[in-house]
Design an enzyme around this catalytic site. Sequence first.
Site, PDB file in Angstrom:
ATOM      1  N   SER A 381     -10.818  48.883 100.379  1.00  0.00           N
ATOM      2  CA  SER A 381      -9.772  49.832  99.968  1.00  0.00           C
ATOM      3  C   SER A 381     -10.276  51.266 100.009  1.00  0.00           C
ATOM      4  CB  SER A 381      -9.296  49.521  98.547  1.00  0.00           C
ATOM      5  OG  SER A 381      -8.523  48.345  98.523  1.00  0.00           O
ATOM      6  N   GLU A 402     -18.473  49.299  87.469  1.00  0.00           N
ATOM      7  CA  GLU A 402     -18.524  50.726  87.817  1.00  0.00           C
ATOM      8  C   GLU A 402     -19.664  51.440  87.107  1.00  0.00           C
ATOM      9  OE1 GLU A 402     -15.839  49.117  86.667  1.00  0.00           O
ATOM     10  OE2 GLU A 402     -14.489  49.031  88.397  1.00  0.00           O
TER      11      GLU A 402
END
Lengths: 666, 666
Positions: A381, A402
């Site tokens: 993406s 993350e």
Amino acid sequence: MFDNSLAQQYRLEEAARQPPIRFTFFWPAVDRWEGRDFDQRGGHRMTGRNLDLDAALARQLRADSIRCSTAAGSGHPTSSLSAADLLAVLLAGHLRYDWAKPKDLANDHLIFSKGHASPLNYALFRAAGAITDDELMTFRKLGSRLEGHPTPVLPWIDVATGSLGQGLPIAVGVALAGKRVLAAPYHVWTLTGDSELAEGSIWEGLDHAGHERLSNFTAIFDVNRLGQRGPTELEWDLDAYAARVKAFGCDPIVIDGHDLAAIDEAFARARNGERPTVIVAKTVKGRGVSFLEDEEGWHGKALDGQQAKQALAELGEVPSRTFQTLKPDPWQAPKRPVPRKPEWKTYSEPLATRKAYGEALAALGAARSDVVVLDAEVSNSTHAEDFKQTAADRFFEMYIAEQQMVAAAVGMQVVGLVPFASTFAAFMTRAFDFVRMAAISRASIRLCGSHAGVSIGEDGPSQMALEDLAMMRAVHGSTVLYPCDANQTARLVGLMVEREGISYLRTTREKTPILYTDRLDEFRVGGSRIVRGGQLGDAVAVITAGITVHEAIKAVDQLKATIKVRVIDAYSVKPIDAVALVEAVRATGGRLCVVEDHWAEGGLGDAVLAALAETGVAGEIVGFRHLAVRAMPGSGKPAELLEAAGISAKHIADAVKELAGCGRRR
Amino acid sequence: MFDNSLAQQYRLEEAARQPPIRFTFFWPAVDRWEGRDFDQRGGHRMTGRNLDLDAALARQLRADSIRCSTAAGSGHPTSSLSAADLLAVLLAGHLRYDWAKPKDLANDHLIFSKGHASPLNYALFRAAGAITDDELMTFRKLGSRLEGHPTPVLPWIDVATGSLGQGLPIAVGVALAGKRVLAAPYHVWTLTGDSELAEGSIWEGLDHAGHERLSNFTAIFDVNRLGQRGPTELEWDLDAYAARVKAFGCDPIVIDGHDLAAIDEAFARARNGERPTVIVAKTVKGRGVSFLEDEEGWHGKALDGQQAKQALAELGEVPSRTFQTLKPDPWQAPKRPVPRKPEWKTYSEPLATRKAYGEALAALGAARSDVVVLDAEVSNSTHAEDFKQTAADRFFEMYIAEQQMVAAAVGMQVVGLVPFASTFAAFMTRAFDFVRMAAISRASIRLCGSHAGVSIGEDGPSQMALEDLAMMRAVHGSTVLYPCDANQTARLVGLMVEREGISYLRTTREKTPILYTDRLDEFRVGGSRIVRGGQLGDAVAVITAGITVHEAIKAVDQLKATIKVRVIDAYSVKPIDAVALVEAVRATGGRLCVVEDHWAEGGLGDAVLAALAETGVAGEIVGFRHLAVRAMPGSGKPAELLEAAGISAKHIADAVKELAGCGRRR
């Protein structure tokens, strides 16, 4: 000291005799031993080192930790004392470090994840001869390099710590770079408090260490049982920690953290392990000083003069000297190919800026061997996956973690790599504390957040970044870039490579038309481009960036030259092009419209106003409209959502018309 | 389907014959079985339910997941199909929920942590009769309640999900409230994807579930092996997941996630467990449709019309009906005492606002039984611990896990509690993604960040919040408050109790003098106070909040009335008091100085300029000075650091003098 070792030993022996009982947990995979027991069982110590020196060093580290914090009147002596034996043995016998050459790539790394144990860290530097005793006594004073928590203003500190749960994941990044990119001989050691083991980021770190089989990584859990305000969740349940470590793919080594022989064995074993290791050390907070040992109420408190005197007396004969450290074996980093100028693609057909980002990474991968790319399981993406086409071995899949992704990027730049890390811009918020700390670490990392704003469409608000500009602007020394076309994106990625500090690129999900086909070198950090208008007679200036640049252009087209509009592509949101803004104010007589696919707070609108106020021309604003997202969006088509949010071409045209009619108020 | 079950069975049997081998991990504590095996071994199923209905329901859920996503042209059908059997059995036999009364406190809770499986979630609502098939087909369309990822615009959705790793920790909060505060009969179920198990927040959640022994909590791990861009880190290594779950204090139940009997047994067992349970279900992504099963490249893709037709044909006879759900047993929530007016303390001696926050919580604890307090292991610093003096049973120690803290607060407000959550303001950045999502959840939570700014002193920049105002302003619908004295703090805490949405209080480490002793009811959200000056002849307005209000007052004193200064305490940073700002501009002829202990970006300075621009008076600014932190601070005494950052009384006085000399430029 180690009151549950016998029970544990019994359990292991029992287990060896009995078939395993279902529903009862025991963990034969955990290798538990203490040096002394090991000797009694007829084993031989691996290192054969005489540990008298280590013991003396430990006393010095304790004394210095107390002395410097007492002189400062604040700090964390008791958290330092619990780990003094561990660090003494590490420094005296295991850490391979040339203190005169902190940038030597062969050096081991030592990261205090429990940054509040800075007295111990600095005492260690003093023992290594890196700093003087005089400097040690400047601890926590204005202008001292010895800050309350470690920062890289000291050359032997890799990264700032003090926000708990960060040093370990960063250490994983350093180890990852050493193993997978540099093939360097260094070992990475990180000292972790037990309180911080409640942070999920610790487990993200160990998960990755295990997954990547980082045999050059060792975490030391200083399990002293006491947190800031009382007992930790697991207190001295070493079994629980060991089971967690094991389950996350690392090898636990459980020891008494005050048994020098056990520590020595554990470090030797850790260095030679085939997997990442975690030394789960049972320690006592305040160890070595009777009135501090395992006592609550002493966290983060310095001893007063009288208490310090008593404590030092208890420590007995304390040396005040420099101790020898092992140097790393001579090692020459393999020569890297000379960086070439990246061959950026040029585009003429509409393309999403996220795709251009991926292709720019691919160009970088071919041109430079120091660029590494990390992504949080969304590389198809963000298009970071394109980097694999040219440099698959320097692509790091961080999965949906993350915090670990940013931590690894920080760790990799410690050893000179040039990391780019990406995820959906919305999910970059997950790592804000890591980005904040990266700035204190003086780290140079490059972040890319894709899928910005309501223009992503159907996925809805959870996937829409509407606060990322605010977040990234509020990072010290940051650079915030937001391109609107593919050619510009490539050029901005090129600028990010050379940029120091934290730089951030905001990309868009949807394809956008190509605006820039002329001189691609006209982009610069702190620059902007006028994409419509530009004459002195412009009636209104529209200042925008990214996807809404195209809406602004459509608005100009809709207006059919009834109003002369200057459209400024403020692709450098921070630093912003104040000169261009001032010119726009002057040219339009102070009629400005800022448009952004972001909440109204903290983004481009605030940046524009701050720059105008700073340059003293805010007073020349006659009309100001700020089109931004102000209501919670839902799902819909991109164009529908731009319209619903009031940031579409139609809304811009309306705002321009209104502004053009503004008279001067005074 | 379950290709490693035999190997696993073998290992267990082997293990039963052999003494345990050290260094090899097997996990006899994990209870693994499948319903069919169980029957063959002569056991009896716990529920005795006929599962034909469940099978039919599963087919309907699959068909509806495909139908609605195909109609939308986007969405995640394959991620829905893997969990369809699990959810069918849950709905048909285990979930206790009155669909007509979604606010009934006795209802079970079902949270899709894997929010992208929204087609399944909505198909389930349709099967329960909560929505019509017509509404189902509005999925992802503009204006539909059925957004791409679930949000509480639907009354049966507790919280927004879609940022992975959040639903589970929030579910822990709902369970915690049910068990420890409400003594409610509900069970909390959460469906978790396997990709999101890489998020540390998942392990923070399970750690807390285990620590609190939340027997009313069940997570369902939908282990379908495939993430967005390819295989997950652990793929189908169910043993690894089970070991992690166990190590974090929860009971794993490993099953084949497509074996209805096994699922049925597992849910029955989970509901009756004595500890939190995690059902580790091996599933197949795209299950039920041959060309989707375990295939890469299908994540987040809708089938086209032709593909959907083929898929539906494969599913065979699909019902299109409403299925009965168990209702919760009748339960009357125990009557709570009527809330009283809190007895706020009033102060006359200097006190840190963080201490006043703690004492205000204590007053609330005595007055209201719905207030709960959470803290991330720093309650003796934030002073949240004071709440224990009046309501110890409603204080929640979240240890150093800020994400879980905010998630738990969000979970608790789902069932009507009024949570306050605190940590150092710097560490609130750790939870930014959770705060962002809380806004999408339309949650009402109250956050307090202590130790704001450089004025904390010696601890250094890692502990200094310098970006929290920017972060919290950029949260949709947020309220941002920053008091400067103890009386004001108490009053603002009182306002936060009643406030909807996300509200944030920024407190200070150091003691500050008392300013407000008169009419305490004069504080309001969106208000401000003039603390010096206030006449039309004021030459300059200093706009500030928190600790620097006192610096501004000192500056006024230093100026000895040579310049008439208006000092505005803008304690309500968002919404800001635009009326007072406009008045200040008019009164001073446009001479403003904003002072804040925060980075220059995104905080009070930006808020003031935005308000002036919005109200159309930016053009009346003649002189603007923004004193904020612009260089990386180090350690030092609070006063030294305020001075070094350029935000002390001296710097304010200098700025005022300069501004007073500003002429009108035009």
